[in-house]
Motif scaffolding. Sequence first.
Motif, PDB file in Angstrom:
ATOM      1  N   GLU A   1       0.811  -1.211   0.000  1.00 16.34           N
ATOM      2  CA  GLU A   1       0.000   0.000   0.000  1.00 16.34           C
ATOM      3  C   GLU A   1       0.850   1.269   0.000  1.00 16.34           C
ATOM      4  OE1 GLU A   1      -2.672  -0.195   3.271  1.00 16.34           O
ATOM      5  OE2 GLU A   1      -3.667  -2.030   2.582  1.00 16.34           O
ATOM      6  N   LEU A   2       1.896   1.315   0.828  1.00  8.52           N
ATOM      7  CA  LEU A   2       2.741   2.503   0.881  1.00  8.52           C
ATOM      8  C   LEU A   2       3.448   2.731  -0.454  1.00  8.52           C
ATOM      9  CD1 LEU A   2       4.327   2.124   4.431  1.00  8.52           C
ATOM     10  CD2 LEU A   2       2.515   3.691   3.719  1.00  8.52           C
ATOM     11  N   THR A   3       3.864   1.642  -1.097  1.00 10.52           N
ATOM     12  CA  THR A   3       4.523   1.746  -2.404  1.00 10.52           C
ATOM     13  C   THR A   3       3.600   2.388  -3.432  1.00 10.52           C
ATOM     14  OG1 THR A   3       5.947  -0.163  -2.005  1.00 10.52           O
ATOM     15  CG2 THR A   3       5.484   0.379  -4.301  1.00 10.52           C
ATOM     16  N   LEU A   4       2.370   1.913  -3.501  1.00 12.80           N
ATOM     17  CA  LEU A   4       1.421   2.440  -4.485  1.00 12.80           C
ATOM     18  C   LEU A   4       1.052   3.888  -4.174  1.00 12.80           C
ATOM     19  CD1 LEU A   4      -0.908  -0.668  -4.967  1.00 12.80           C
ATOM     20  CD2 LEU A   4       1.083   0.014  -6.316  1.00 12.80           C
ATOM     21  N   GLN A   5       0.903   4.219  -2.886  1.00  8.85           N
ATOM     22  CA  GLN A   5       0.601   5.595  -2.518  1.00  8.85           C
ATOM     23  C   GLN A   5       1.721   6.537  -2.937  1.00  8.85           C
ATOM     24  OE1 GLN A   5      -0.233   5.697   1.691  1.00  8.85           O
ATOM     25  NE2 GLN A   5      -1.889   4.185   1.533  1.00  8.85           N
ATOM     26  N   TYR A   6       2.946   6.147  -2.682  1.00  3.33           N
ATOM     27  CA  TYR A   6       4.090   6.994  -3.018  1.00  3.33           C
ATOM     28  C   TYR A   6       4.220   7.168  -4.529  1.00  3.33           C
ATOM     29  CZ  TYR A   6       8.779   8.975  -2.894  1.00  3.33           C
ATOM     30  OH  TYR A   6       9.858   9.805  -3.057  1.00  3.33           O
ATOM     31  N   LEU A   7       4.079   6.081  -5.271  1.00  4.65           N
ATOM     32  CA  LEU A   7       4.212   6.175  -6.725  1.00  4.65           C
ATOM     33  C   LEU A   7       3.105   7.031  -7.332  1.00  4.65           C
ATOM     34  CD1 LEU A   7       5.325   2.561  -7.750  1.00  4.65           C
ATOM     35  CD2 LEU A   7       6.724   4.586  -7.351  1.00  4.65           C
ATOM     36  N   ASN A   8       1.927   6.985  -6.753  1.00  6.34           N
ATOM     37  CA  ASN A   8       0.855   7.877  -7.211  1.00  6.34           C
ATOM     38  C   ASN A   8       1.241   9.334  -7.020  1.00  6.34           C
ATOM     39  OD1 ASN A   8      -1.687   6.962  -8.411  1.00  6.34           O
ATOM     40  ND2 ASN A   8      -1.831   5.614  -6.622  1.00  6.34           N
ATOM     41  N   ARG A   9       1.857   9.653  -5.893  1.00  7.09           N
ATOM     42  CA  ARG A   9       2.286  11.026  -5.651  1.00  7.09           C
ATOM     43  C   ARG A   9       3.385  11.437  -6.614  1.00  7.09           C
ATOM     44  NH1 ARG A   9       1.784   9.610  -0.007  1.00  7.09           N
ATOM     45  NH2 ARG A   9       4.050   9.443   0.185  1.00  7.09           N
ATOM     46  N   VAL A  10       4.320  10.528  -6.868  1.00 10.61           N
ATOM     47  CA  VAL A  10       5.407  10.831  -7.816  1.00 10.61           C
ATOM     48  C   VAL A  10       4.853  11.091  -9.208  1.00 10.61           C
ATOM     49  CG1 VAL A  10       7.424   9.858  -8.994  1.00 10.61           C
ATOM     50  CG2 VAL A  10       7.157   9.558  -6.529  1.00 10.61           C
ATOM     51  N   ARG A  11       3.911  10.264  -9.628  1.00  7.28           N
ATOM     52  CA  ARG A  11       3.327  10.424 -10.967  1.00  7.28           C
ATOM     53  C   ARG A  11       2.668  11.790 -11.125  1.00  7.28           C
ATOM     54  NH1 ARG A  11      -1.629   6.644 -12.758  1.00  7.28           N
ATOM     55  NH2 ARG A  11      -2.483   7.755 -10.961  1.00  7.28           N
ATOM     56  N   ASN A  12       2.063  12.289 -10.067  1.00  7.87           N
ATOM     57  CA  ASN A  12       1.337  13.560 -10.142  1.00  7.87           C
ATOM     58  C   ASN A  12       2.163  14.767  -9.721  1.00  7.87           C
ATOM     59  OD1 ASN A  12      -1.075  12.245 -10.944  1.00  7.87           O
ATOM     60  ND2 ASN A  12      -1.492  11.689  -8.805  1.00  7.87           N
ATOM     61  N   PHE A  13       3.434  14.517  -9.380  1.00  9.78           N
ATOM     62  CA  PHE A  13       4.295  15.617  -8.955  1.00  9.78           C
ATOM     63  C   PHE A  13       4.770  16.402 -10.179  1.00  9.78           C
ATOM     64  CE2 PHE A  13       8.556  17.214  -7.634  1.00  9.78           C
ATOM     65  CZ  PHE A  13       8.120  18.062  -6.626  1.00  9.78           C
ATOM     66  N   PRO A  14       4.641  17.738 -10.178  1.00  9.26           N
ATOM     67  CA  PRO A  14       4.989  18.541 -11.358  1.00  9.26           C
ATOM     68  C   PRO A  14       6.431  18.366 -11.831  1.00  9.26           C
ATOM     69  CG  PRO A  14       3.737  19.855  -9.790  1.00  9.26           C
ATOM     70  CD  PRO A  14       4.058  18.577  -9.101  1.00  9.26           C
ATOM     71  N   GLY A  15       7.365  18.148 -10.905  1.00 11.03           N
ATOM     72  CA  GLY A  15       8.763  18.032 -11.300  1.00 11.03           C
ATOM     73  C   GLY A  15       9.243  16.608 -11.453  1.00 11.03           C
ATOM     74  N   ALA A  16       8.316  15.690 -11.652  1.00 14.11           N
ATOM     75  CA  ALA A  16       8.687  14.273 -11.699  1.00 14.11           C
ATOM     76  C   ALA A  16       9.653  13.957 -12.829  1.00 14.11           C
ATOM     77  CB  ALA A  16       7.434  13.409 -11.840  1.00 14.11           C
ATOM     78  N   GLY A  17       9.603  14.718 -13.898  1.00 17.86           N
ATOM     79  CA  GLY A  17      10.447  14.416 -15.052  1.00 17.86           C
ATOM     80  C   GLY A  17      11.924  14.621 -14.820  1.00 17.86           C
ATOM     81  N   SER A  18      12.310  15.225 -13.705  1.00 28.23           N
ATOM     82  CA  SER A  18      13.726  15.494 -13.426  1.00 28.23           C
ATOM     83  C   SER A  18      14.308  14.566 -12.361  1.00 28.23           C
ATOM     84  CB  SER A  18      13.894  16.949 -12.976  1.00 28.23           C
ATOM     85  OG  SER A  18      13.139  17.183 -11.787  1.00 28.23           O
ATOM     86  N   ILE A  19      13.558  13.546 -11.952  1.00 27.84           N
ATOM     87  CA  ILE A  19      14.016  12.628 -10.909  1.00 27.84           C
ATOM     88  C   ILE A  19      15.057  11.660 -11.467  1.00 27.84           C
ATOM     89  CG2 ILE A  19      13.303  10.775  -9.336  1.00 27.84           C
ATOM     90  CD1 ILE A  19      10.569  12.087  -9.206  1.00 27.84           C
ATOM     91  N   ARG A  20      16.130  11.448 -10.701  1.00 28.05           N
ATOM     92  CA  ARG A  20      17.085  10.393 -11.068  1.00 28.05           C
ATOM     93  C   ARG A  20      16.425   9.050 -10.755  1.00 28.05           C
ATOM     94  NH1 ARG A  20      22.768  10.800  -8.434  1.00 28.05           N
ATOM     95  NH2 ARG A  20      23.025   8.963  -9.776  1.00 28.05           N
ATOM     96  N   LEU A  21      16.457   8.159 -11.731  1.00 29.86           N
ATOM     97  CA  LEU A  21      15.642   6.951 -11.642  1.00 29.86           C
ATOM     98  C   LEU A  21      16.380   5.755 -12.218  1.00 29.86           C
ATOM     99  CD1 LEU A  21      12.814   5.592 -11.240  1.00 29.86           C
ATOM    100  CD2 LEU A  21      12.179   6.530 -13.464  1.00 29.86           C
TER     101      LEU A  21
END
Length: 323
Positions: free
Chosen positions: A27-47
């Motif tokens: 559950e925590l994994t899915l919650q966090y990834l949902n926030r990352v997906r909707n975060f405006p600056g997500a495209g600049s994350i090192r991944l």
Amino acid sequence: MLLQELLGIDEEIYLVEESYTAQRTPELTLQYLNRVRNFPGAGSIRLIRVREKGHTMGLLFFNPADEEVPVDFWSVFTGALASAPPKASFEALADSILASNPPEKEVELSSEIWRDAINEYYSLMLVSRNLCPGCSVKSESYKSVFSENRVKRVTEIFELLRKKGYYPEGRLLEVCCGNGMSTLALYRLGLNPLAVEINKCTVCQGLEQQVLNPQRTVIMDATAISKYFEPGSFDAVMGFMLGLVYEFNKGLWTGIMREAVAVAADEAVLLFSVSSKPEIEILADTLLKAGVEGEIVDNTDSEGTYDQWIFVGRKQKNMFPRK
């Protein structure tokens, strides 16, 4: 740590879920990834992406040091251990994030190696007391806990089984492994079981003494193993010196026997030992009714302590449990 070795990173790593079993419904994994997906600056994350044959098994996000956490680290998220619905949700979220944020690195791994790495992570977290804040249990010496006679006794069981044509091979599961005294015998025989045990302290003891393999040890309730492993996952399921098995608590142990059969493959070896004949008769009755064909073996010796009675058998093909 195996995760760092596989991924080629030096920084610290952290998994958001608190335990191996929590990864089944992350559950925590899915919650966090949902926030990352909707975060405006997500495209600049090192991944970093971990994959197997085109499927995303894991995502790692880089977290630079700051005032709150003064070291660089990677957050690790995985759906590889999840049941079908959350696993599908994880992969969908991962695909969405990757579409706008290409990874700086992709690592191809088998799901088996990835699971071992996740197992090791939680084992090392346990030994370092990160899973048990405030732990006051002191370490004991190897000689004060482990008995070579006990290890020898289990080794002799396998010599007996070989003569009867029941030698376990392939994917092995040991339930109720305790601190790994019987597991040690399996290692010395060249076997590599996944060992599960619900008691954190006994597992920690085995890990501290380097008896249990951190990559192949899981804190897990043996009465619920079918929640975490699919039917047919193991070619042998075994447990040594189970019990004590009485009439008043036999529901616990018969439940474990049914769970063992549920995750065993057709023709898998089922092997369990206890200290008395009445105990093994309770277990044998459950196993036979669950579709296992086998026998009770009198393994008594003059000491009358360990593994005095054994049930060994094979799960039959296309068998429906008897009522």
